[in-house]
Design a protein around this motif. Structure first.
Motif, PDB file in Angstrom:
ATOM      1  N   TYR A  88      41.577  53.875  89.793  1.00 54.73           N
ATOM      2  CA  TYR A  88      41.485  54.881  88.735  1.00 54.73           C
ATOM      3  C   TYR A  88      41.692  54.278  87.346  1.00 54.73           C
ATOM      4  N   ASP A  89      41.910  52.946  87.306  1.00 47.16           N
ATOM      5  CA  ASP A  89      42.109  52.248  86.037  1.00 47.16           C
ATOM      6  C   ASP A  89      40.745  51.831  85.478  1.00 47.16           C
ATOM      7  N   SER A  90      40.290  52.530  84.459  1.00 50.35           N
ATOM      8  CA  SER A  90      38.960  52.271  83.903  1.00 50.35           C
ATOM      9  C   SER A  90      38.876  50.918  83.195  1.00 50.35           C
ATOM     10  N   LYS A  91      40.008  50.357  82.794  1.00 51.57           N
ATOM     11  CA  LYS A  91      40.019  49.085  82.084  1.00 51.57           C
ATOM     12  C   LYS A  91      40.155  47.888  83.027  1.00 51.57           C
ATOM     13  N   ARG A  92      40.307  48.177  84.296  1.00 50.34           N
ATOM     14  CA  ARG A  92      40.488  47.104  85.267  1.00 50.34           C
ATOM     15  C   ARG A  92      39.192  46.303  85.436  1.00 50.34           C
ATOM     16  N   LYS A  93      39.319  44.975  85.476  1.00 53.18           N
ATOM     17  CA  LYS A  93      38.169  44.112  85.650  1.00 53.18           C
ATOM     18  C   LYS A  93      37.818  44.033  87.131  1.00 53.18           C
TER      19      LYS A  93
END
Length: 348
Positions: A88-93
Motif C-alpha cells: 500500500y506504499d505508493s512510494k515503494r520501489k
C-alpha cells in the motif's frame, strides 16, 4: 399343586432371565461391533479394488506437446524468504525480483487446456477422474458436485500408459468470513486401460486472493520430468518451501526423481535416480488434516520411516509427529504392497 405352580413360575422366571440376558449380550455385542466398525472407519483406510471406468474418450483428444509449463519457474532462483514492503506504499520501489515473483505466482502459463465436454447423459463429476479416497480436500470440497473443469491430454508415457491434465477451482468456500477461502488445482492423472494408476498435483492455490496462501507451480520438460515448486506468499511477503522432481515409471507410478548432483536433504540412498532402501522423510503431512477433519492442520510436519524399492514405498511405514526438530509420538502407520497403499491406521 401349589408347589407345582410355584416351580413352574420359578422355571419361567429363570428362563425369561436367561433370554433377557442373552438378548442383552447380543445387543451389547452388536453395539460393540458397531462401535468398533465406526471407530475403525474414522481411523483406518483400507484399499478397495479399483472400479474400471470408461476412458475411451481420451483417444479422440489431441495430446499437448512437451515441454508443458513455464520454464522460467525452474530457471529462477527463488530466495528462501522475501519481504518487498507494504503493497500500500505508493512510494515503494518495485524491484525486479518482486516483478518476477509476482509474475510467476500470479498465473500459470505455458499450456492451453482443452475443454472436453461429454454429452449430457454422460456428464462426469470430478470424482470420476480423481482418486479421492482419504483426500484432505474432501474437508471443504464435494468432488461429486463439481462438473466444471478443463481437461487436456498429455503425451502418452508408453503404449499402455495415458496421461491427463485436469484443472478446477472452487471460490469463496466460507463466504461468511471477511476473507473467504478459495482453491484452485491442476492434477496430472495416469491411466492404464480403464484404471487410474496414480496422480499428482501439478499446481494449486489454497488461500485468500487478497491475503495470499499456499502455492504449487510446475513445469514438465522435454524428458517428461515433472518439476514442482511450493511456496507460501501473501501481501509481498513469502518463503520458498521446496523444489522437487518427479517421473512417471513405465508401470504408471509417479515417483521422486533425483539428478546425480541433487543434494539429498532427507536420509536415504538413491539408485538410478530413485529412492532405494531405508529412508527417513520429513514433510508437510496433509493426511493429518483429513484425519482431524480440520483445514489448516496440514501445515504440521510428520517424520516417517520405511523402505523404498525403485522409488516406490514397500512394507510398513511409520509416521511420527515432529516438533522443535525432534521426532515425537507415533501418529499412524501405512502398509504398501506392490507400490500400492493398502492400509492406513491412525493411532489414537
Amino acid at each position: 399343586m401349589k408347589n407345582i405352580i410355584v416351580l413352574i413360575s420359578f422355571l419361567f422366571f429363570i428362563t425369561n432371565c436367561k433370554e433377557q440376558k442373552t438378548q442383552s449380550l447380543n445387543l451389547n455385542k452388536e453395539k460393540l461391533n458397531k462401535n468398533f466398525i465406526e471407530e475403525r472407519d474414522t481411523v483406518t483406510f483400507i484399499k478397495e479394488k479399483p472400479q474400471n471406468k470408461d476412458f475411451s474418450f481420451i483417444d479422440s483428444m489431441t495430446p499437448l506437446k512437451l515441454p508443458i509449463g513455464n520454464k522460467s519457474l525452474i530457471e529462477y532462483e527463488f530466495p528462501k524468504e522475501w519481504n518487498f514492503g507494504s503493497p500500500y506504499d505508493s512510494k515503494r520501489k518495485v524491484s525486479n525480483d518482486e516483478k518476477k515473483i509476482n509474475r510467476l505466482l500470479g498465473f500459470y502459463e505455458g499450456y492451453k487446456s482443452e475443454k472436453y465436454k461429454v454429452s449430457k447423459r454422460e456428464i462426469k463429476s470430478l470424482s470420476f477422474f480423481l482418486n479421492v479416497e482419504n483426500d484432505y480436500r474432501n474437508i471443504t470440497i464435494n468432488f461429486e458436485k463439481i462438473f466444471e473443469y478443463s481437461i487436456a491430454r498429455f503425451p502418452n508415457k508408453n503404449d499402455s500408459i495415458q496421461v491427463l491434465g485436469l484443472w478446477f477451482s472452487k471460490e469463496r468456500l466460507n463466504p461468511d468470513k471477511e476473507f473467504p477461502f478459495s482453491v484452485s488445482y491442476g492434477e496430472l492423472i495416469v491411466i492404464k486401460g480403464n484404471e487410474i494408476i496414480d496422480q499428482i498435483t501439478l499446481n494449486h492455490f489454497e488461500g485468500n486472493y487478497s491475503l495470499g496462501g499456499d502455492y504449487r507451480l510446475s513445469y514438465i520438460d522435454n524428458d517428461y520430468i515433472i518439476h514442482t515448486k511450493d511456496f507460501n506468499y501473501g501481501e509481498n511477503q513469502g518463503y520458498f518451501i521446496r523444489y522437487e522432481k518427479w517421473k512417471i515409471k513405465n508401470n504408471g507410478k509417479i515417483v521422486r526423481f533425483f539428478n546425480q548432483q541433487d543434494t539429498i536433504l532427507n536420509e536415504g540412498e538413491v539408485k538410478n535416480h530413485l529412492k532405494s532402501g531405508n529412508w527417513k522423510d520429513l514433510y508437510l503431512d496433509r493426511n493429518l488434516a483429513y484425519k482431524n477433519k480440520k483445514w489448516g492442520i496440514e501445515n504440521l510436519y510428520s517424520y516417517s520411516e520405511g523402505e523404498y524399492n525403485q522409488g516406490e514405498k514397500i512394507g510398513e511405514w511409520k509416521f511420527y509427529s515432529y516438533k522443535n526438530n525432534t521426532k515425537g509420538e507415533l501418529l499412524y502407520t501405512e502398509t504398501y504392497k506392490d507400490g500400492e497403499l493398502v492400509e492406513r491406521v491412525f493411532i489414537k
